[in-house]
Design an enzyme around this catalytic site. Sequence first.
Site, PDB file in Angstrom:
ATOM      1  N   CYS A 184       1.163  -6.790  -7.548  1.00  0.00           N
ATOM      2  CA  CYS A 184       2.189  -6.325  -7.503  1.00  0.00           C
ATOM      3  C   CYS A 184       2.894  -7.935  -8.634  1.00  0.00           C
ATOM      4  O   CYS A 184       2.225  -8.559  -9.669  1.00  0.00           O
ATOM      5  CB  CYS A 184       3.839  -6.770  -6.939  1.00  0.00           C
ATOM      6  SG  CYS A 184       5.061  -5.844  -8.103  1.00  0.00           S
ATOM      7  N   GLU A 208      -0.714  -2.291  -0.598  1.00  0.00           N
ATOM      8  CA  GLU A 208      -0.232  -2.273   1.203  1.00  0.00           C
ATOM      9  C   GLU A 208       0.888  -1.290   1.910  1.00  0.00           C
ATOM     10  O   GLU A 208       1.301  -1.180   3.280  1.00  0.00           O
ATOM     11  CB  GLU A 208      -0.441  -3.898   1.902  1.00  0.00           C
ATOM     12  CG  GLU A 208       1.899  -4.134   1.825  1.00  0.00           C
ATOM     13  CD  GLU A 208       2.087  -4.618   0.128  1.00  0.00           C
ATOM     14  OE1 GLU A 208       0.867  -4.724  -0.912  1.00  0.00           O
ATOM     15  OE2 GLU A 208       2.547  -5.387  -0.823  1.00  0.00           O
ATOM     16  N   HIS A 264       1.225  -1.945  -5.152  1.00  0.00           N
ATOM     17  CA  HIS A 264       1.903  -2.346  -3.319  1.00  0.00           C
ATOM     18  C   HIS A 264       1.106  -1.380  -2.833  1.00  0.00           C
ATOM     19  O   HIS A 264       0.897  -0.347  -2.039  1.00  0.00           O
ATOM     20  CB  HIS A 264       3.115  -2.459  -3.032  1.00  0.00           C
ATOM     21  CG  HIS A 264       3.872  -3.033  -3.464  1.00  0.00           C
ATOM     22  ND1 HIS A 264       3.983  -4.833  -2.636  1.00  0.00           N
ATOM     23  CD2 HIS A 264       4.914  -3.315  -4.797  1.00  0.00           C
ATOM     24  CE1 HIS A 264       4.980  -5.091  -3.431  1.00  0.00           C
ATOM     25  NE2 HIS A 264       5.477  -4.282  -5.088  1.00  0.00           N
TER      26      HIS A 264
END
Lengths: 205, 254
Positions: free
Chosen positions: A79, A185, A183
Site C-alpha cells: 500500500c 495481510e 493489503h
Amino acid sequence: MIAILDCEMGNLQSVFHGIDSMGYDCEILKSNELSDENTHLVIPGVGNYHQVMSSENITDIKKSIHDFANTGKPILGICLGMQLLSDWGEEGGGIDGLGLIGGNVDRMFEDRTTRLPHVGWNSVDFLNDHPLFSGLKNNLDFYFVHSYQFIPKNNNSIFASTNHGQDFTSIVAERNIIGVQFHPEKSQSNGLKMLENFCAWDGKC
Amino acid sequence: MLKKRIIPIQLLIDNRLVKTIEFGKYRDVGNPVSSSKIYNDSDADELIFLNINREERSIEPLLTLIKKVSEVCFMPLSLGGGVKTIDDASRLIQNGADKIVLNSAIYDDLNLIEKIAYKFGNQAVVASVDARMNQSENKYDLYSNCGRDSQPVDLVDHLKLIENQGAGEIIITSIDKDGTMNGYDKELIKIAVENTAIPIIGAGGAGTFDHLKEAFLETDVSALACGSLFNFGDNNPIRAKAFLTNYSIPFKVI
C-alpha cells in the site's frame, strides 16, 4: 528472519500476524536495526506519503533501505509502502520518495461513480509472471484502500493492473523489489498465500 | 471492478457481543472473538466493532479486543465507540485496527477527523452518523452518544463537513430501523450517497437477504452493515452473497 519496517505509523500487527500465521519468523524493527540476519524486508503501510518522507531521520532510513536493496534480498512494499518505492509522491504537498522503482505517485481518477478512497475488494489482473503469484489464480479479489496510484516510468515494471474507473497499476516490480497496492495481510487466504510466496522468494525473477 | 461489501457490525458492552433495538434494550449474543473467527471463515468482507457501553467510554475494552481479534482475522477491522483523541486512535491502530470509527467526538471536535487523517491517511477514518426521522417536521435529526443526545445540525451539512475534513468513509445508521429487522432506510442512504463522493456504508434494519438486495439495487451504497441478520437465525455472509449474486450484484472472488 523477515523484517517488518516500523516507520512509527500504521498497523504493523496485521502484517506480523499474517507472516507469523504462515509459519515464518518475523520481527518489527526500525531501519537502523536491520542486520545480516534479515533475509526479507517488508515496508508496510497506511499513512501519508509526505508524513513518512518528511520524517526527521529520513536520510538514514533511505540509506538503510537502499543498502538492503543492494544486497539483492527481497523487498515487499504494501500500500503506502509500495508507493514510497517511487521517485516522487503528490500526497501531502509533493515530496521525493525512496527512489527504488522509477515513477511517480499521483491522485487517482475521480468522479461521481468511482468514489475515492478506493475502498474494498477488487480484482487483480496479473500481466506478467512473478514468484509471488505462484499458486494464485488470475483475477482474484484483494482488499484495497487508497486514493493515490503508482505510475511507473517503465511499462515493464507493471506486473498487475486493476480497474477503478480507469486501469491503474496494482503491482509494480523490478529486480528484487515488488510493491502491491492492496493489503495481502487483509485479503484472507489469497493474501496470506502471497505473503507466504514472498517469504519463500530468493529475490530473483 | 470494485465489489460491493457486506460488513457484520458487532456491538460490545463489557467485551460481550450484544444487539440493540432502536439503540435501546439489548440482548447478549455471544463472544466477539469467537464470532469474528467465524466471520473470517464465512467470507465477510470486513468487520466493524463498536463499544456502546454508555458508562465506560474509554477505549480500554476495545484495545483488549483488537489484540485478540487481529491474531485470527485477516480482513479489515474498524473500531469505534469512545474514541476522543488522536492518541486513542493511535493506540488502536498500533494494536491492529485498520480504521477508526468516530461519531460523538466529531460534534465536539470536527478537526479530529483531519488530525487522524493526516497521520494515518484518509482511509483510516470512518465517520459514523446516527439519524432518526422527525415525522412532524419531515426531516432527519442527528444524535450522538449512542442515540441519547440530539444534535442541532442539519444532516446534509454534517455529511459534507465530514467529507471536507477528510474522512475516508461514512456509516449512516437509521436509529428507527436499528434491530427492527424490517429493512434499511433507503431514503436516508440515498441522501448520504447523493451528497458525498466518498464510500457510504448503510446500517440499521437488515432482517432478510431481500433487504440487502433492495438497498444494493436501489441505491449506490458501497457497503451494507448487518447486525441482527447474522446474530439471529441461520444466516452468514456466504449465504447472503450466494443469494445476491443471482441479482448481478458483484462480490469478491476468492
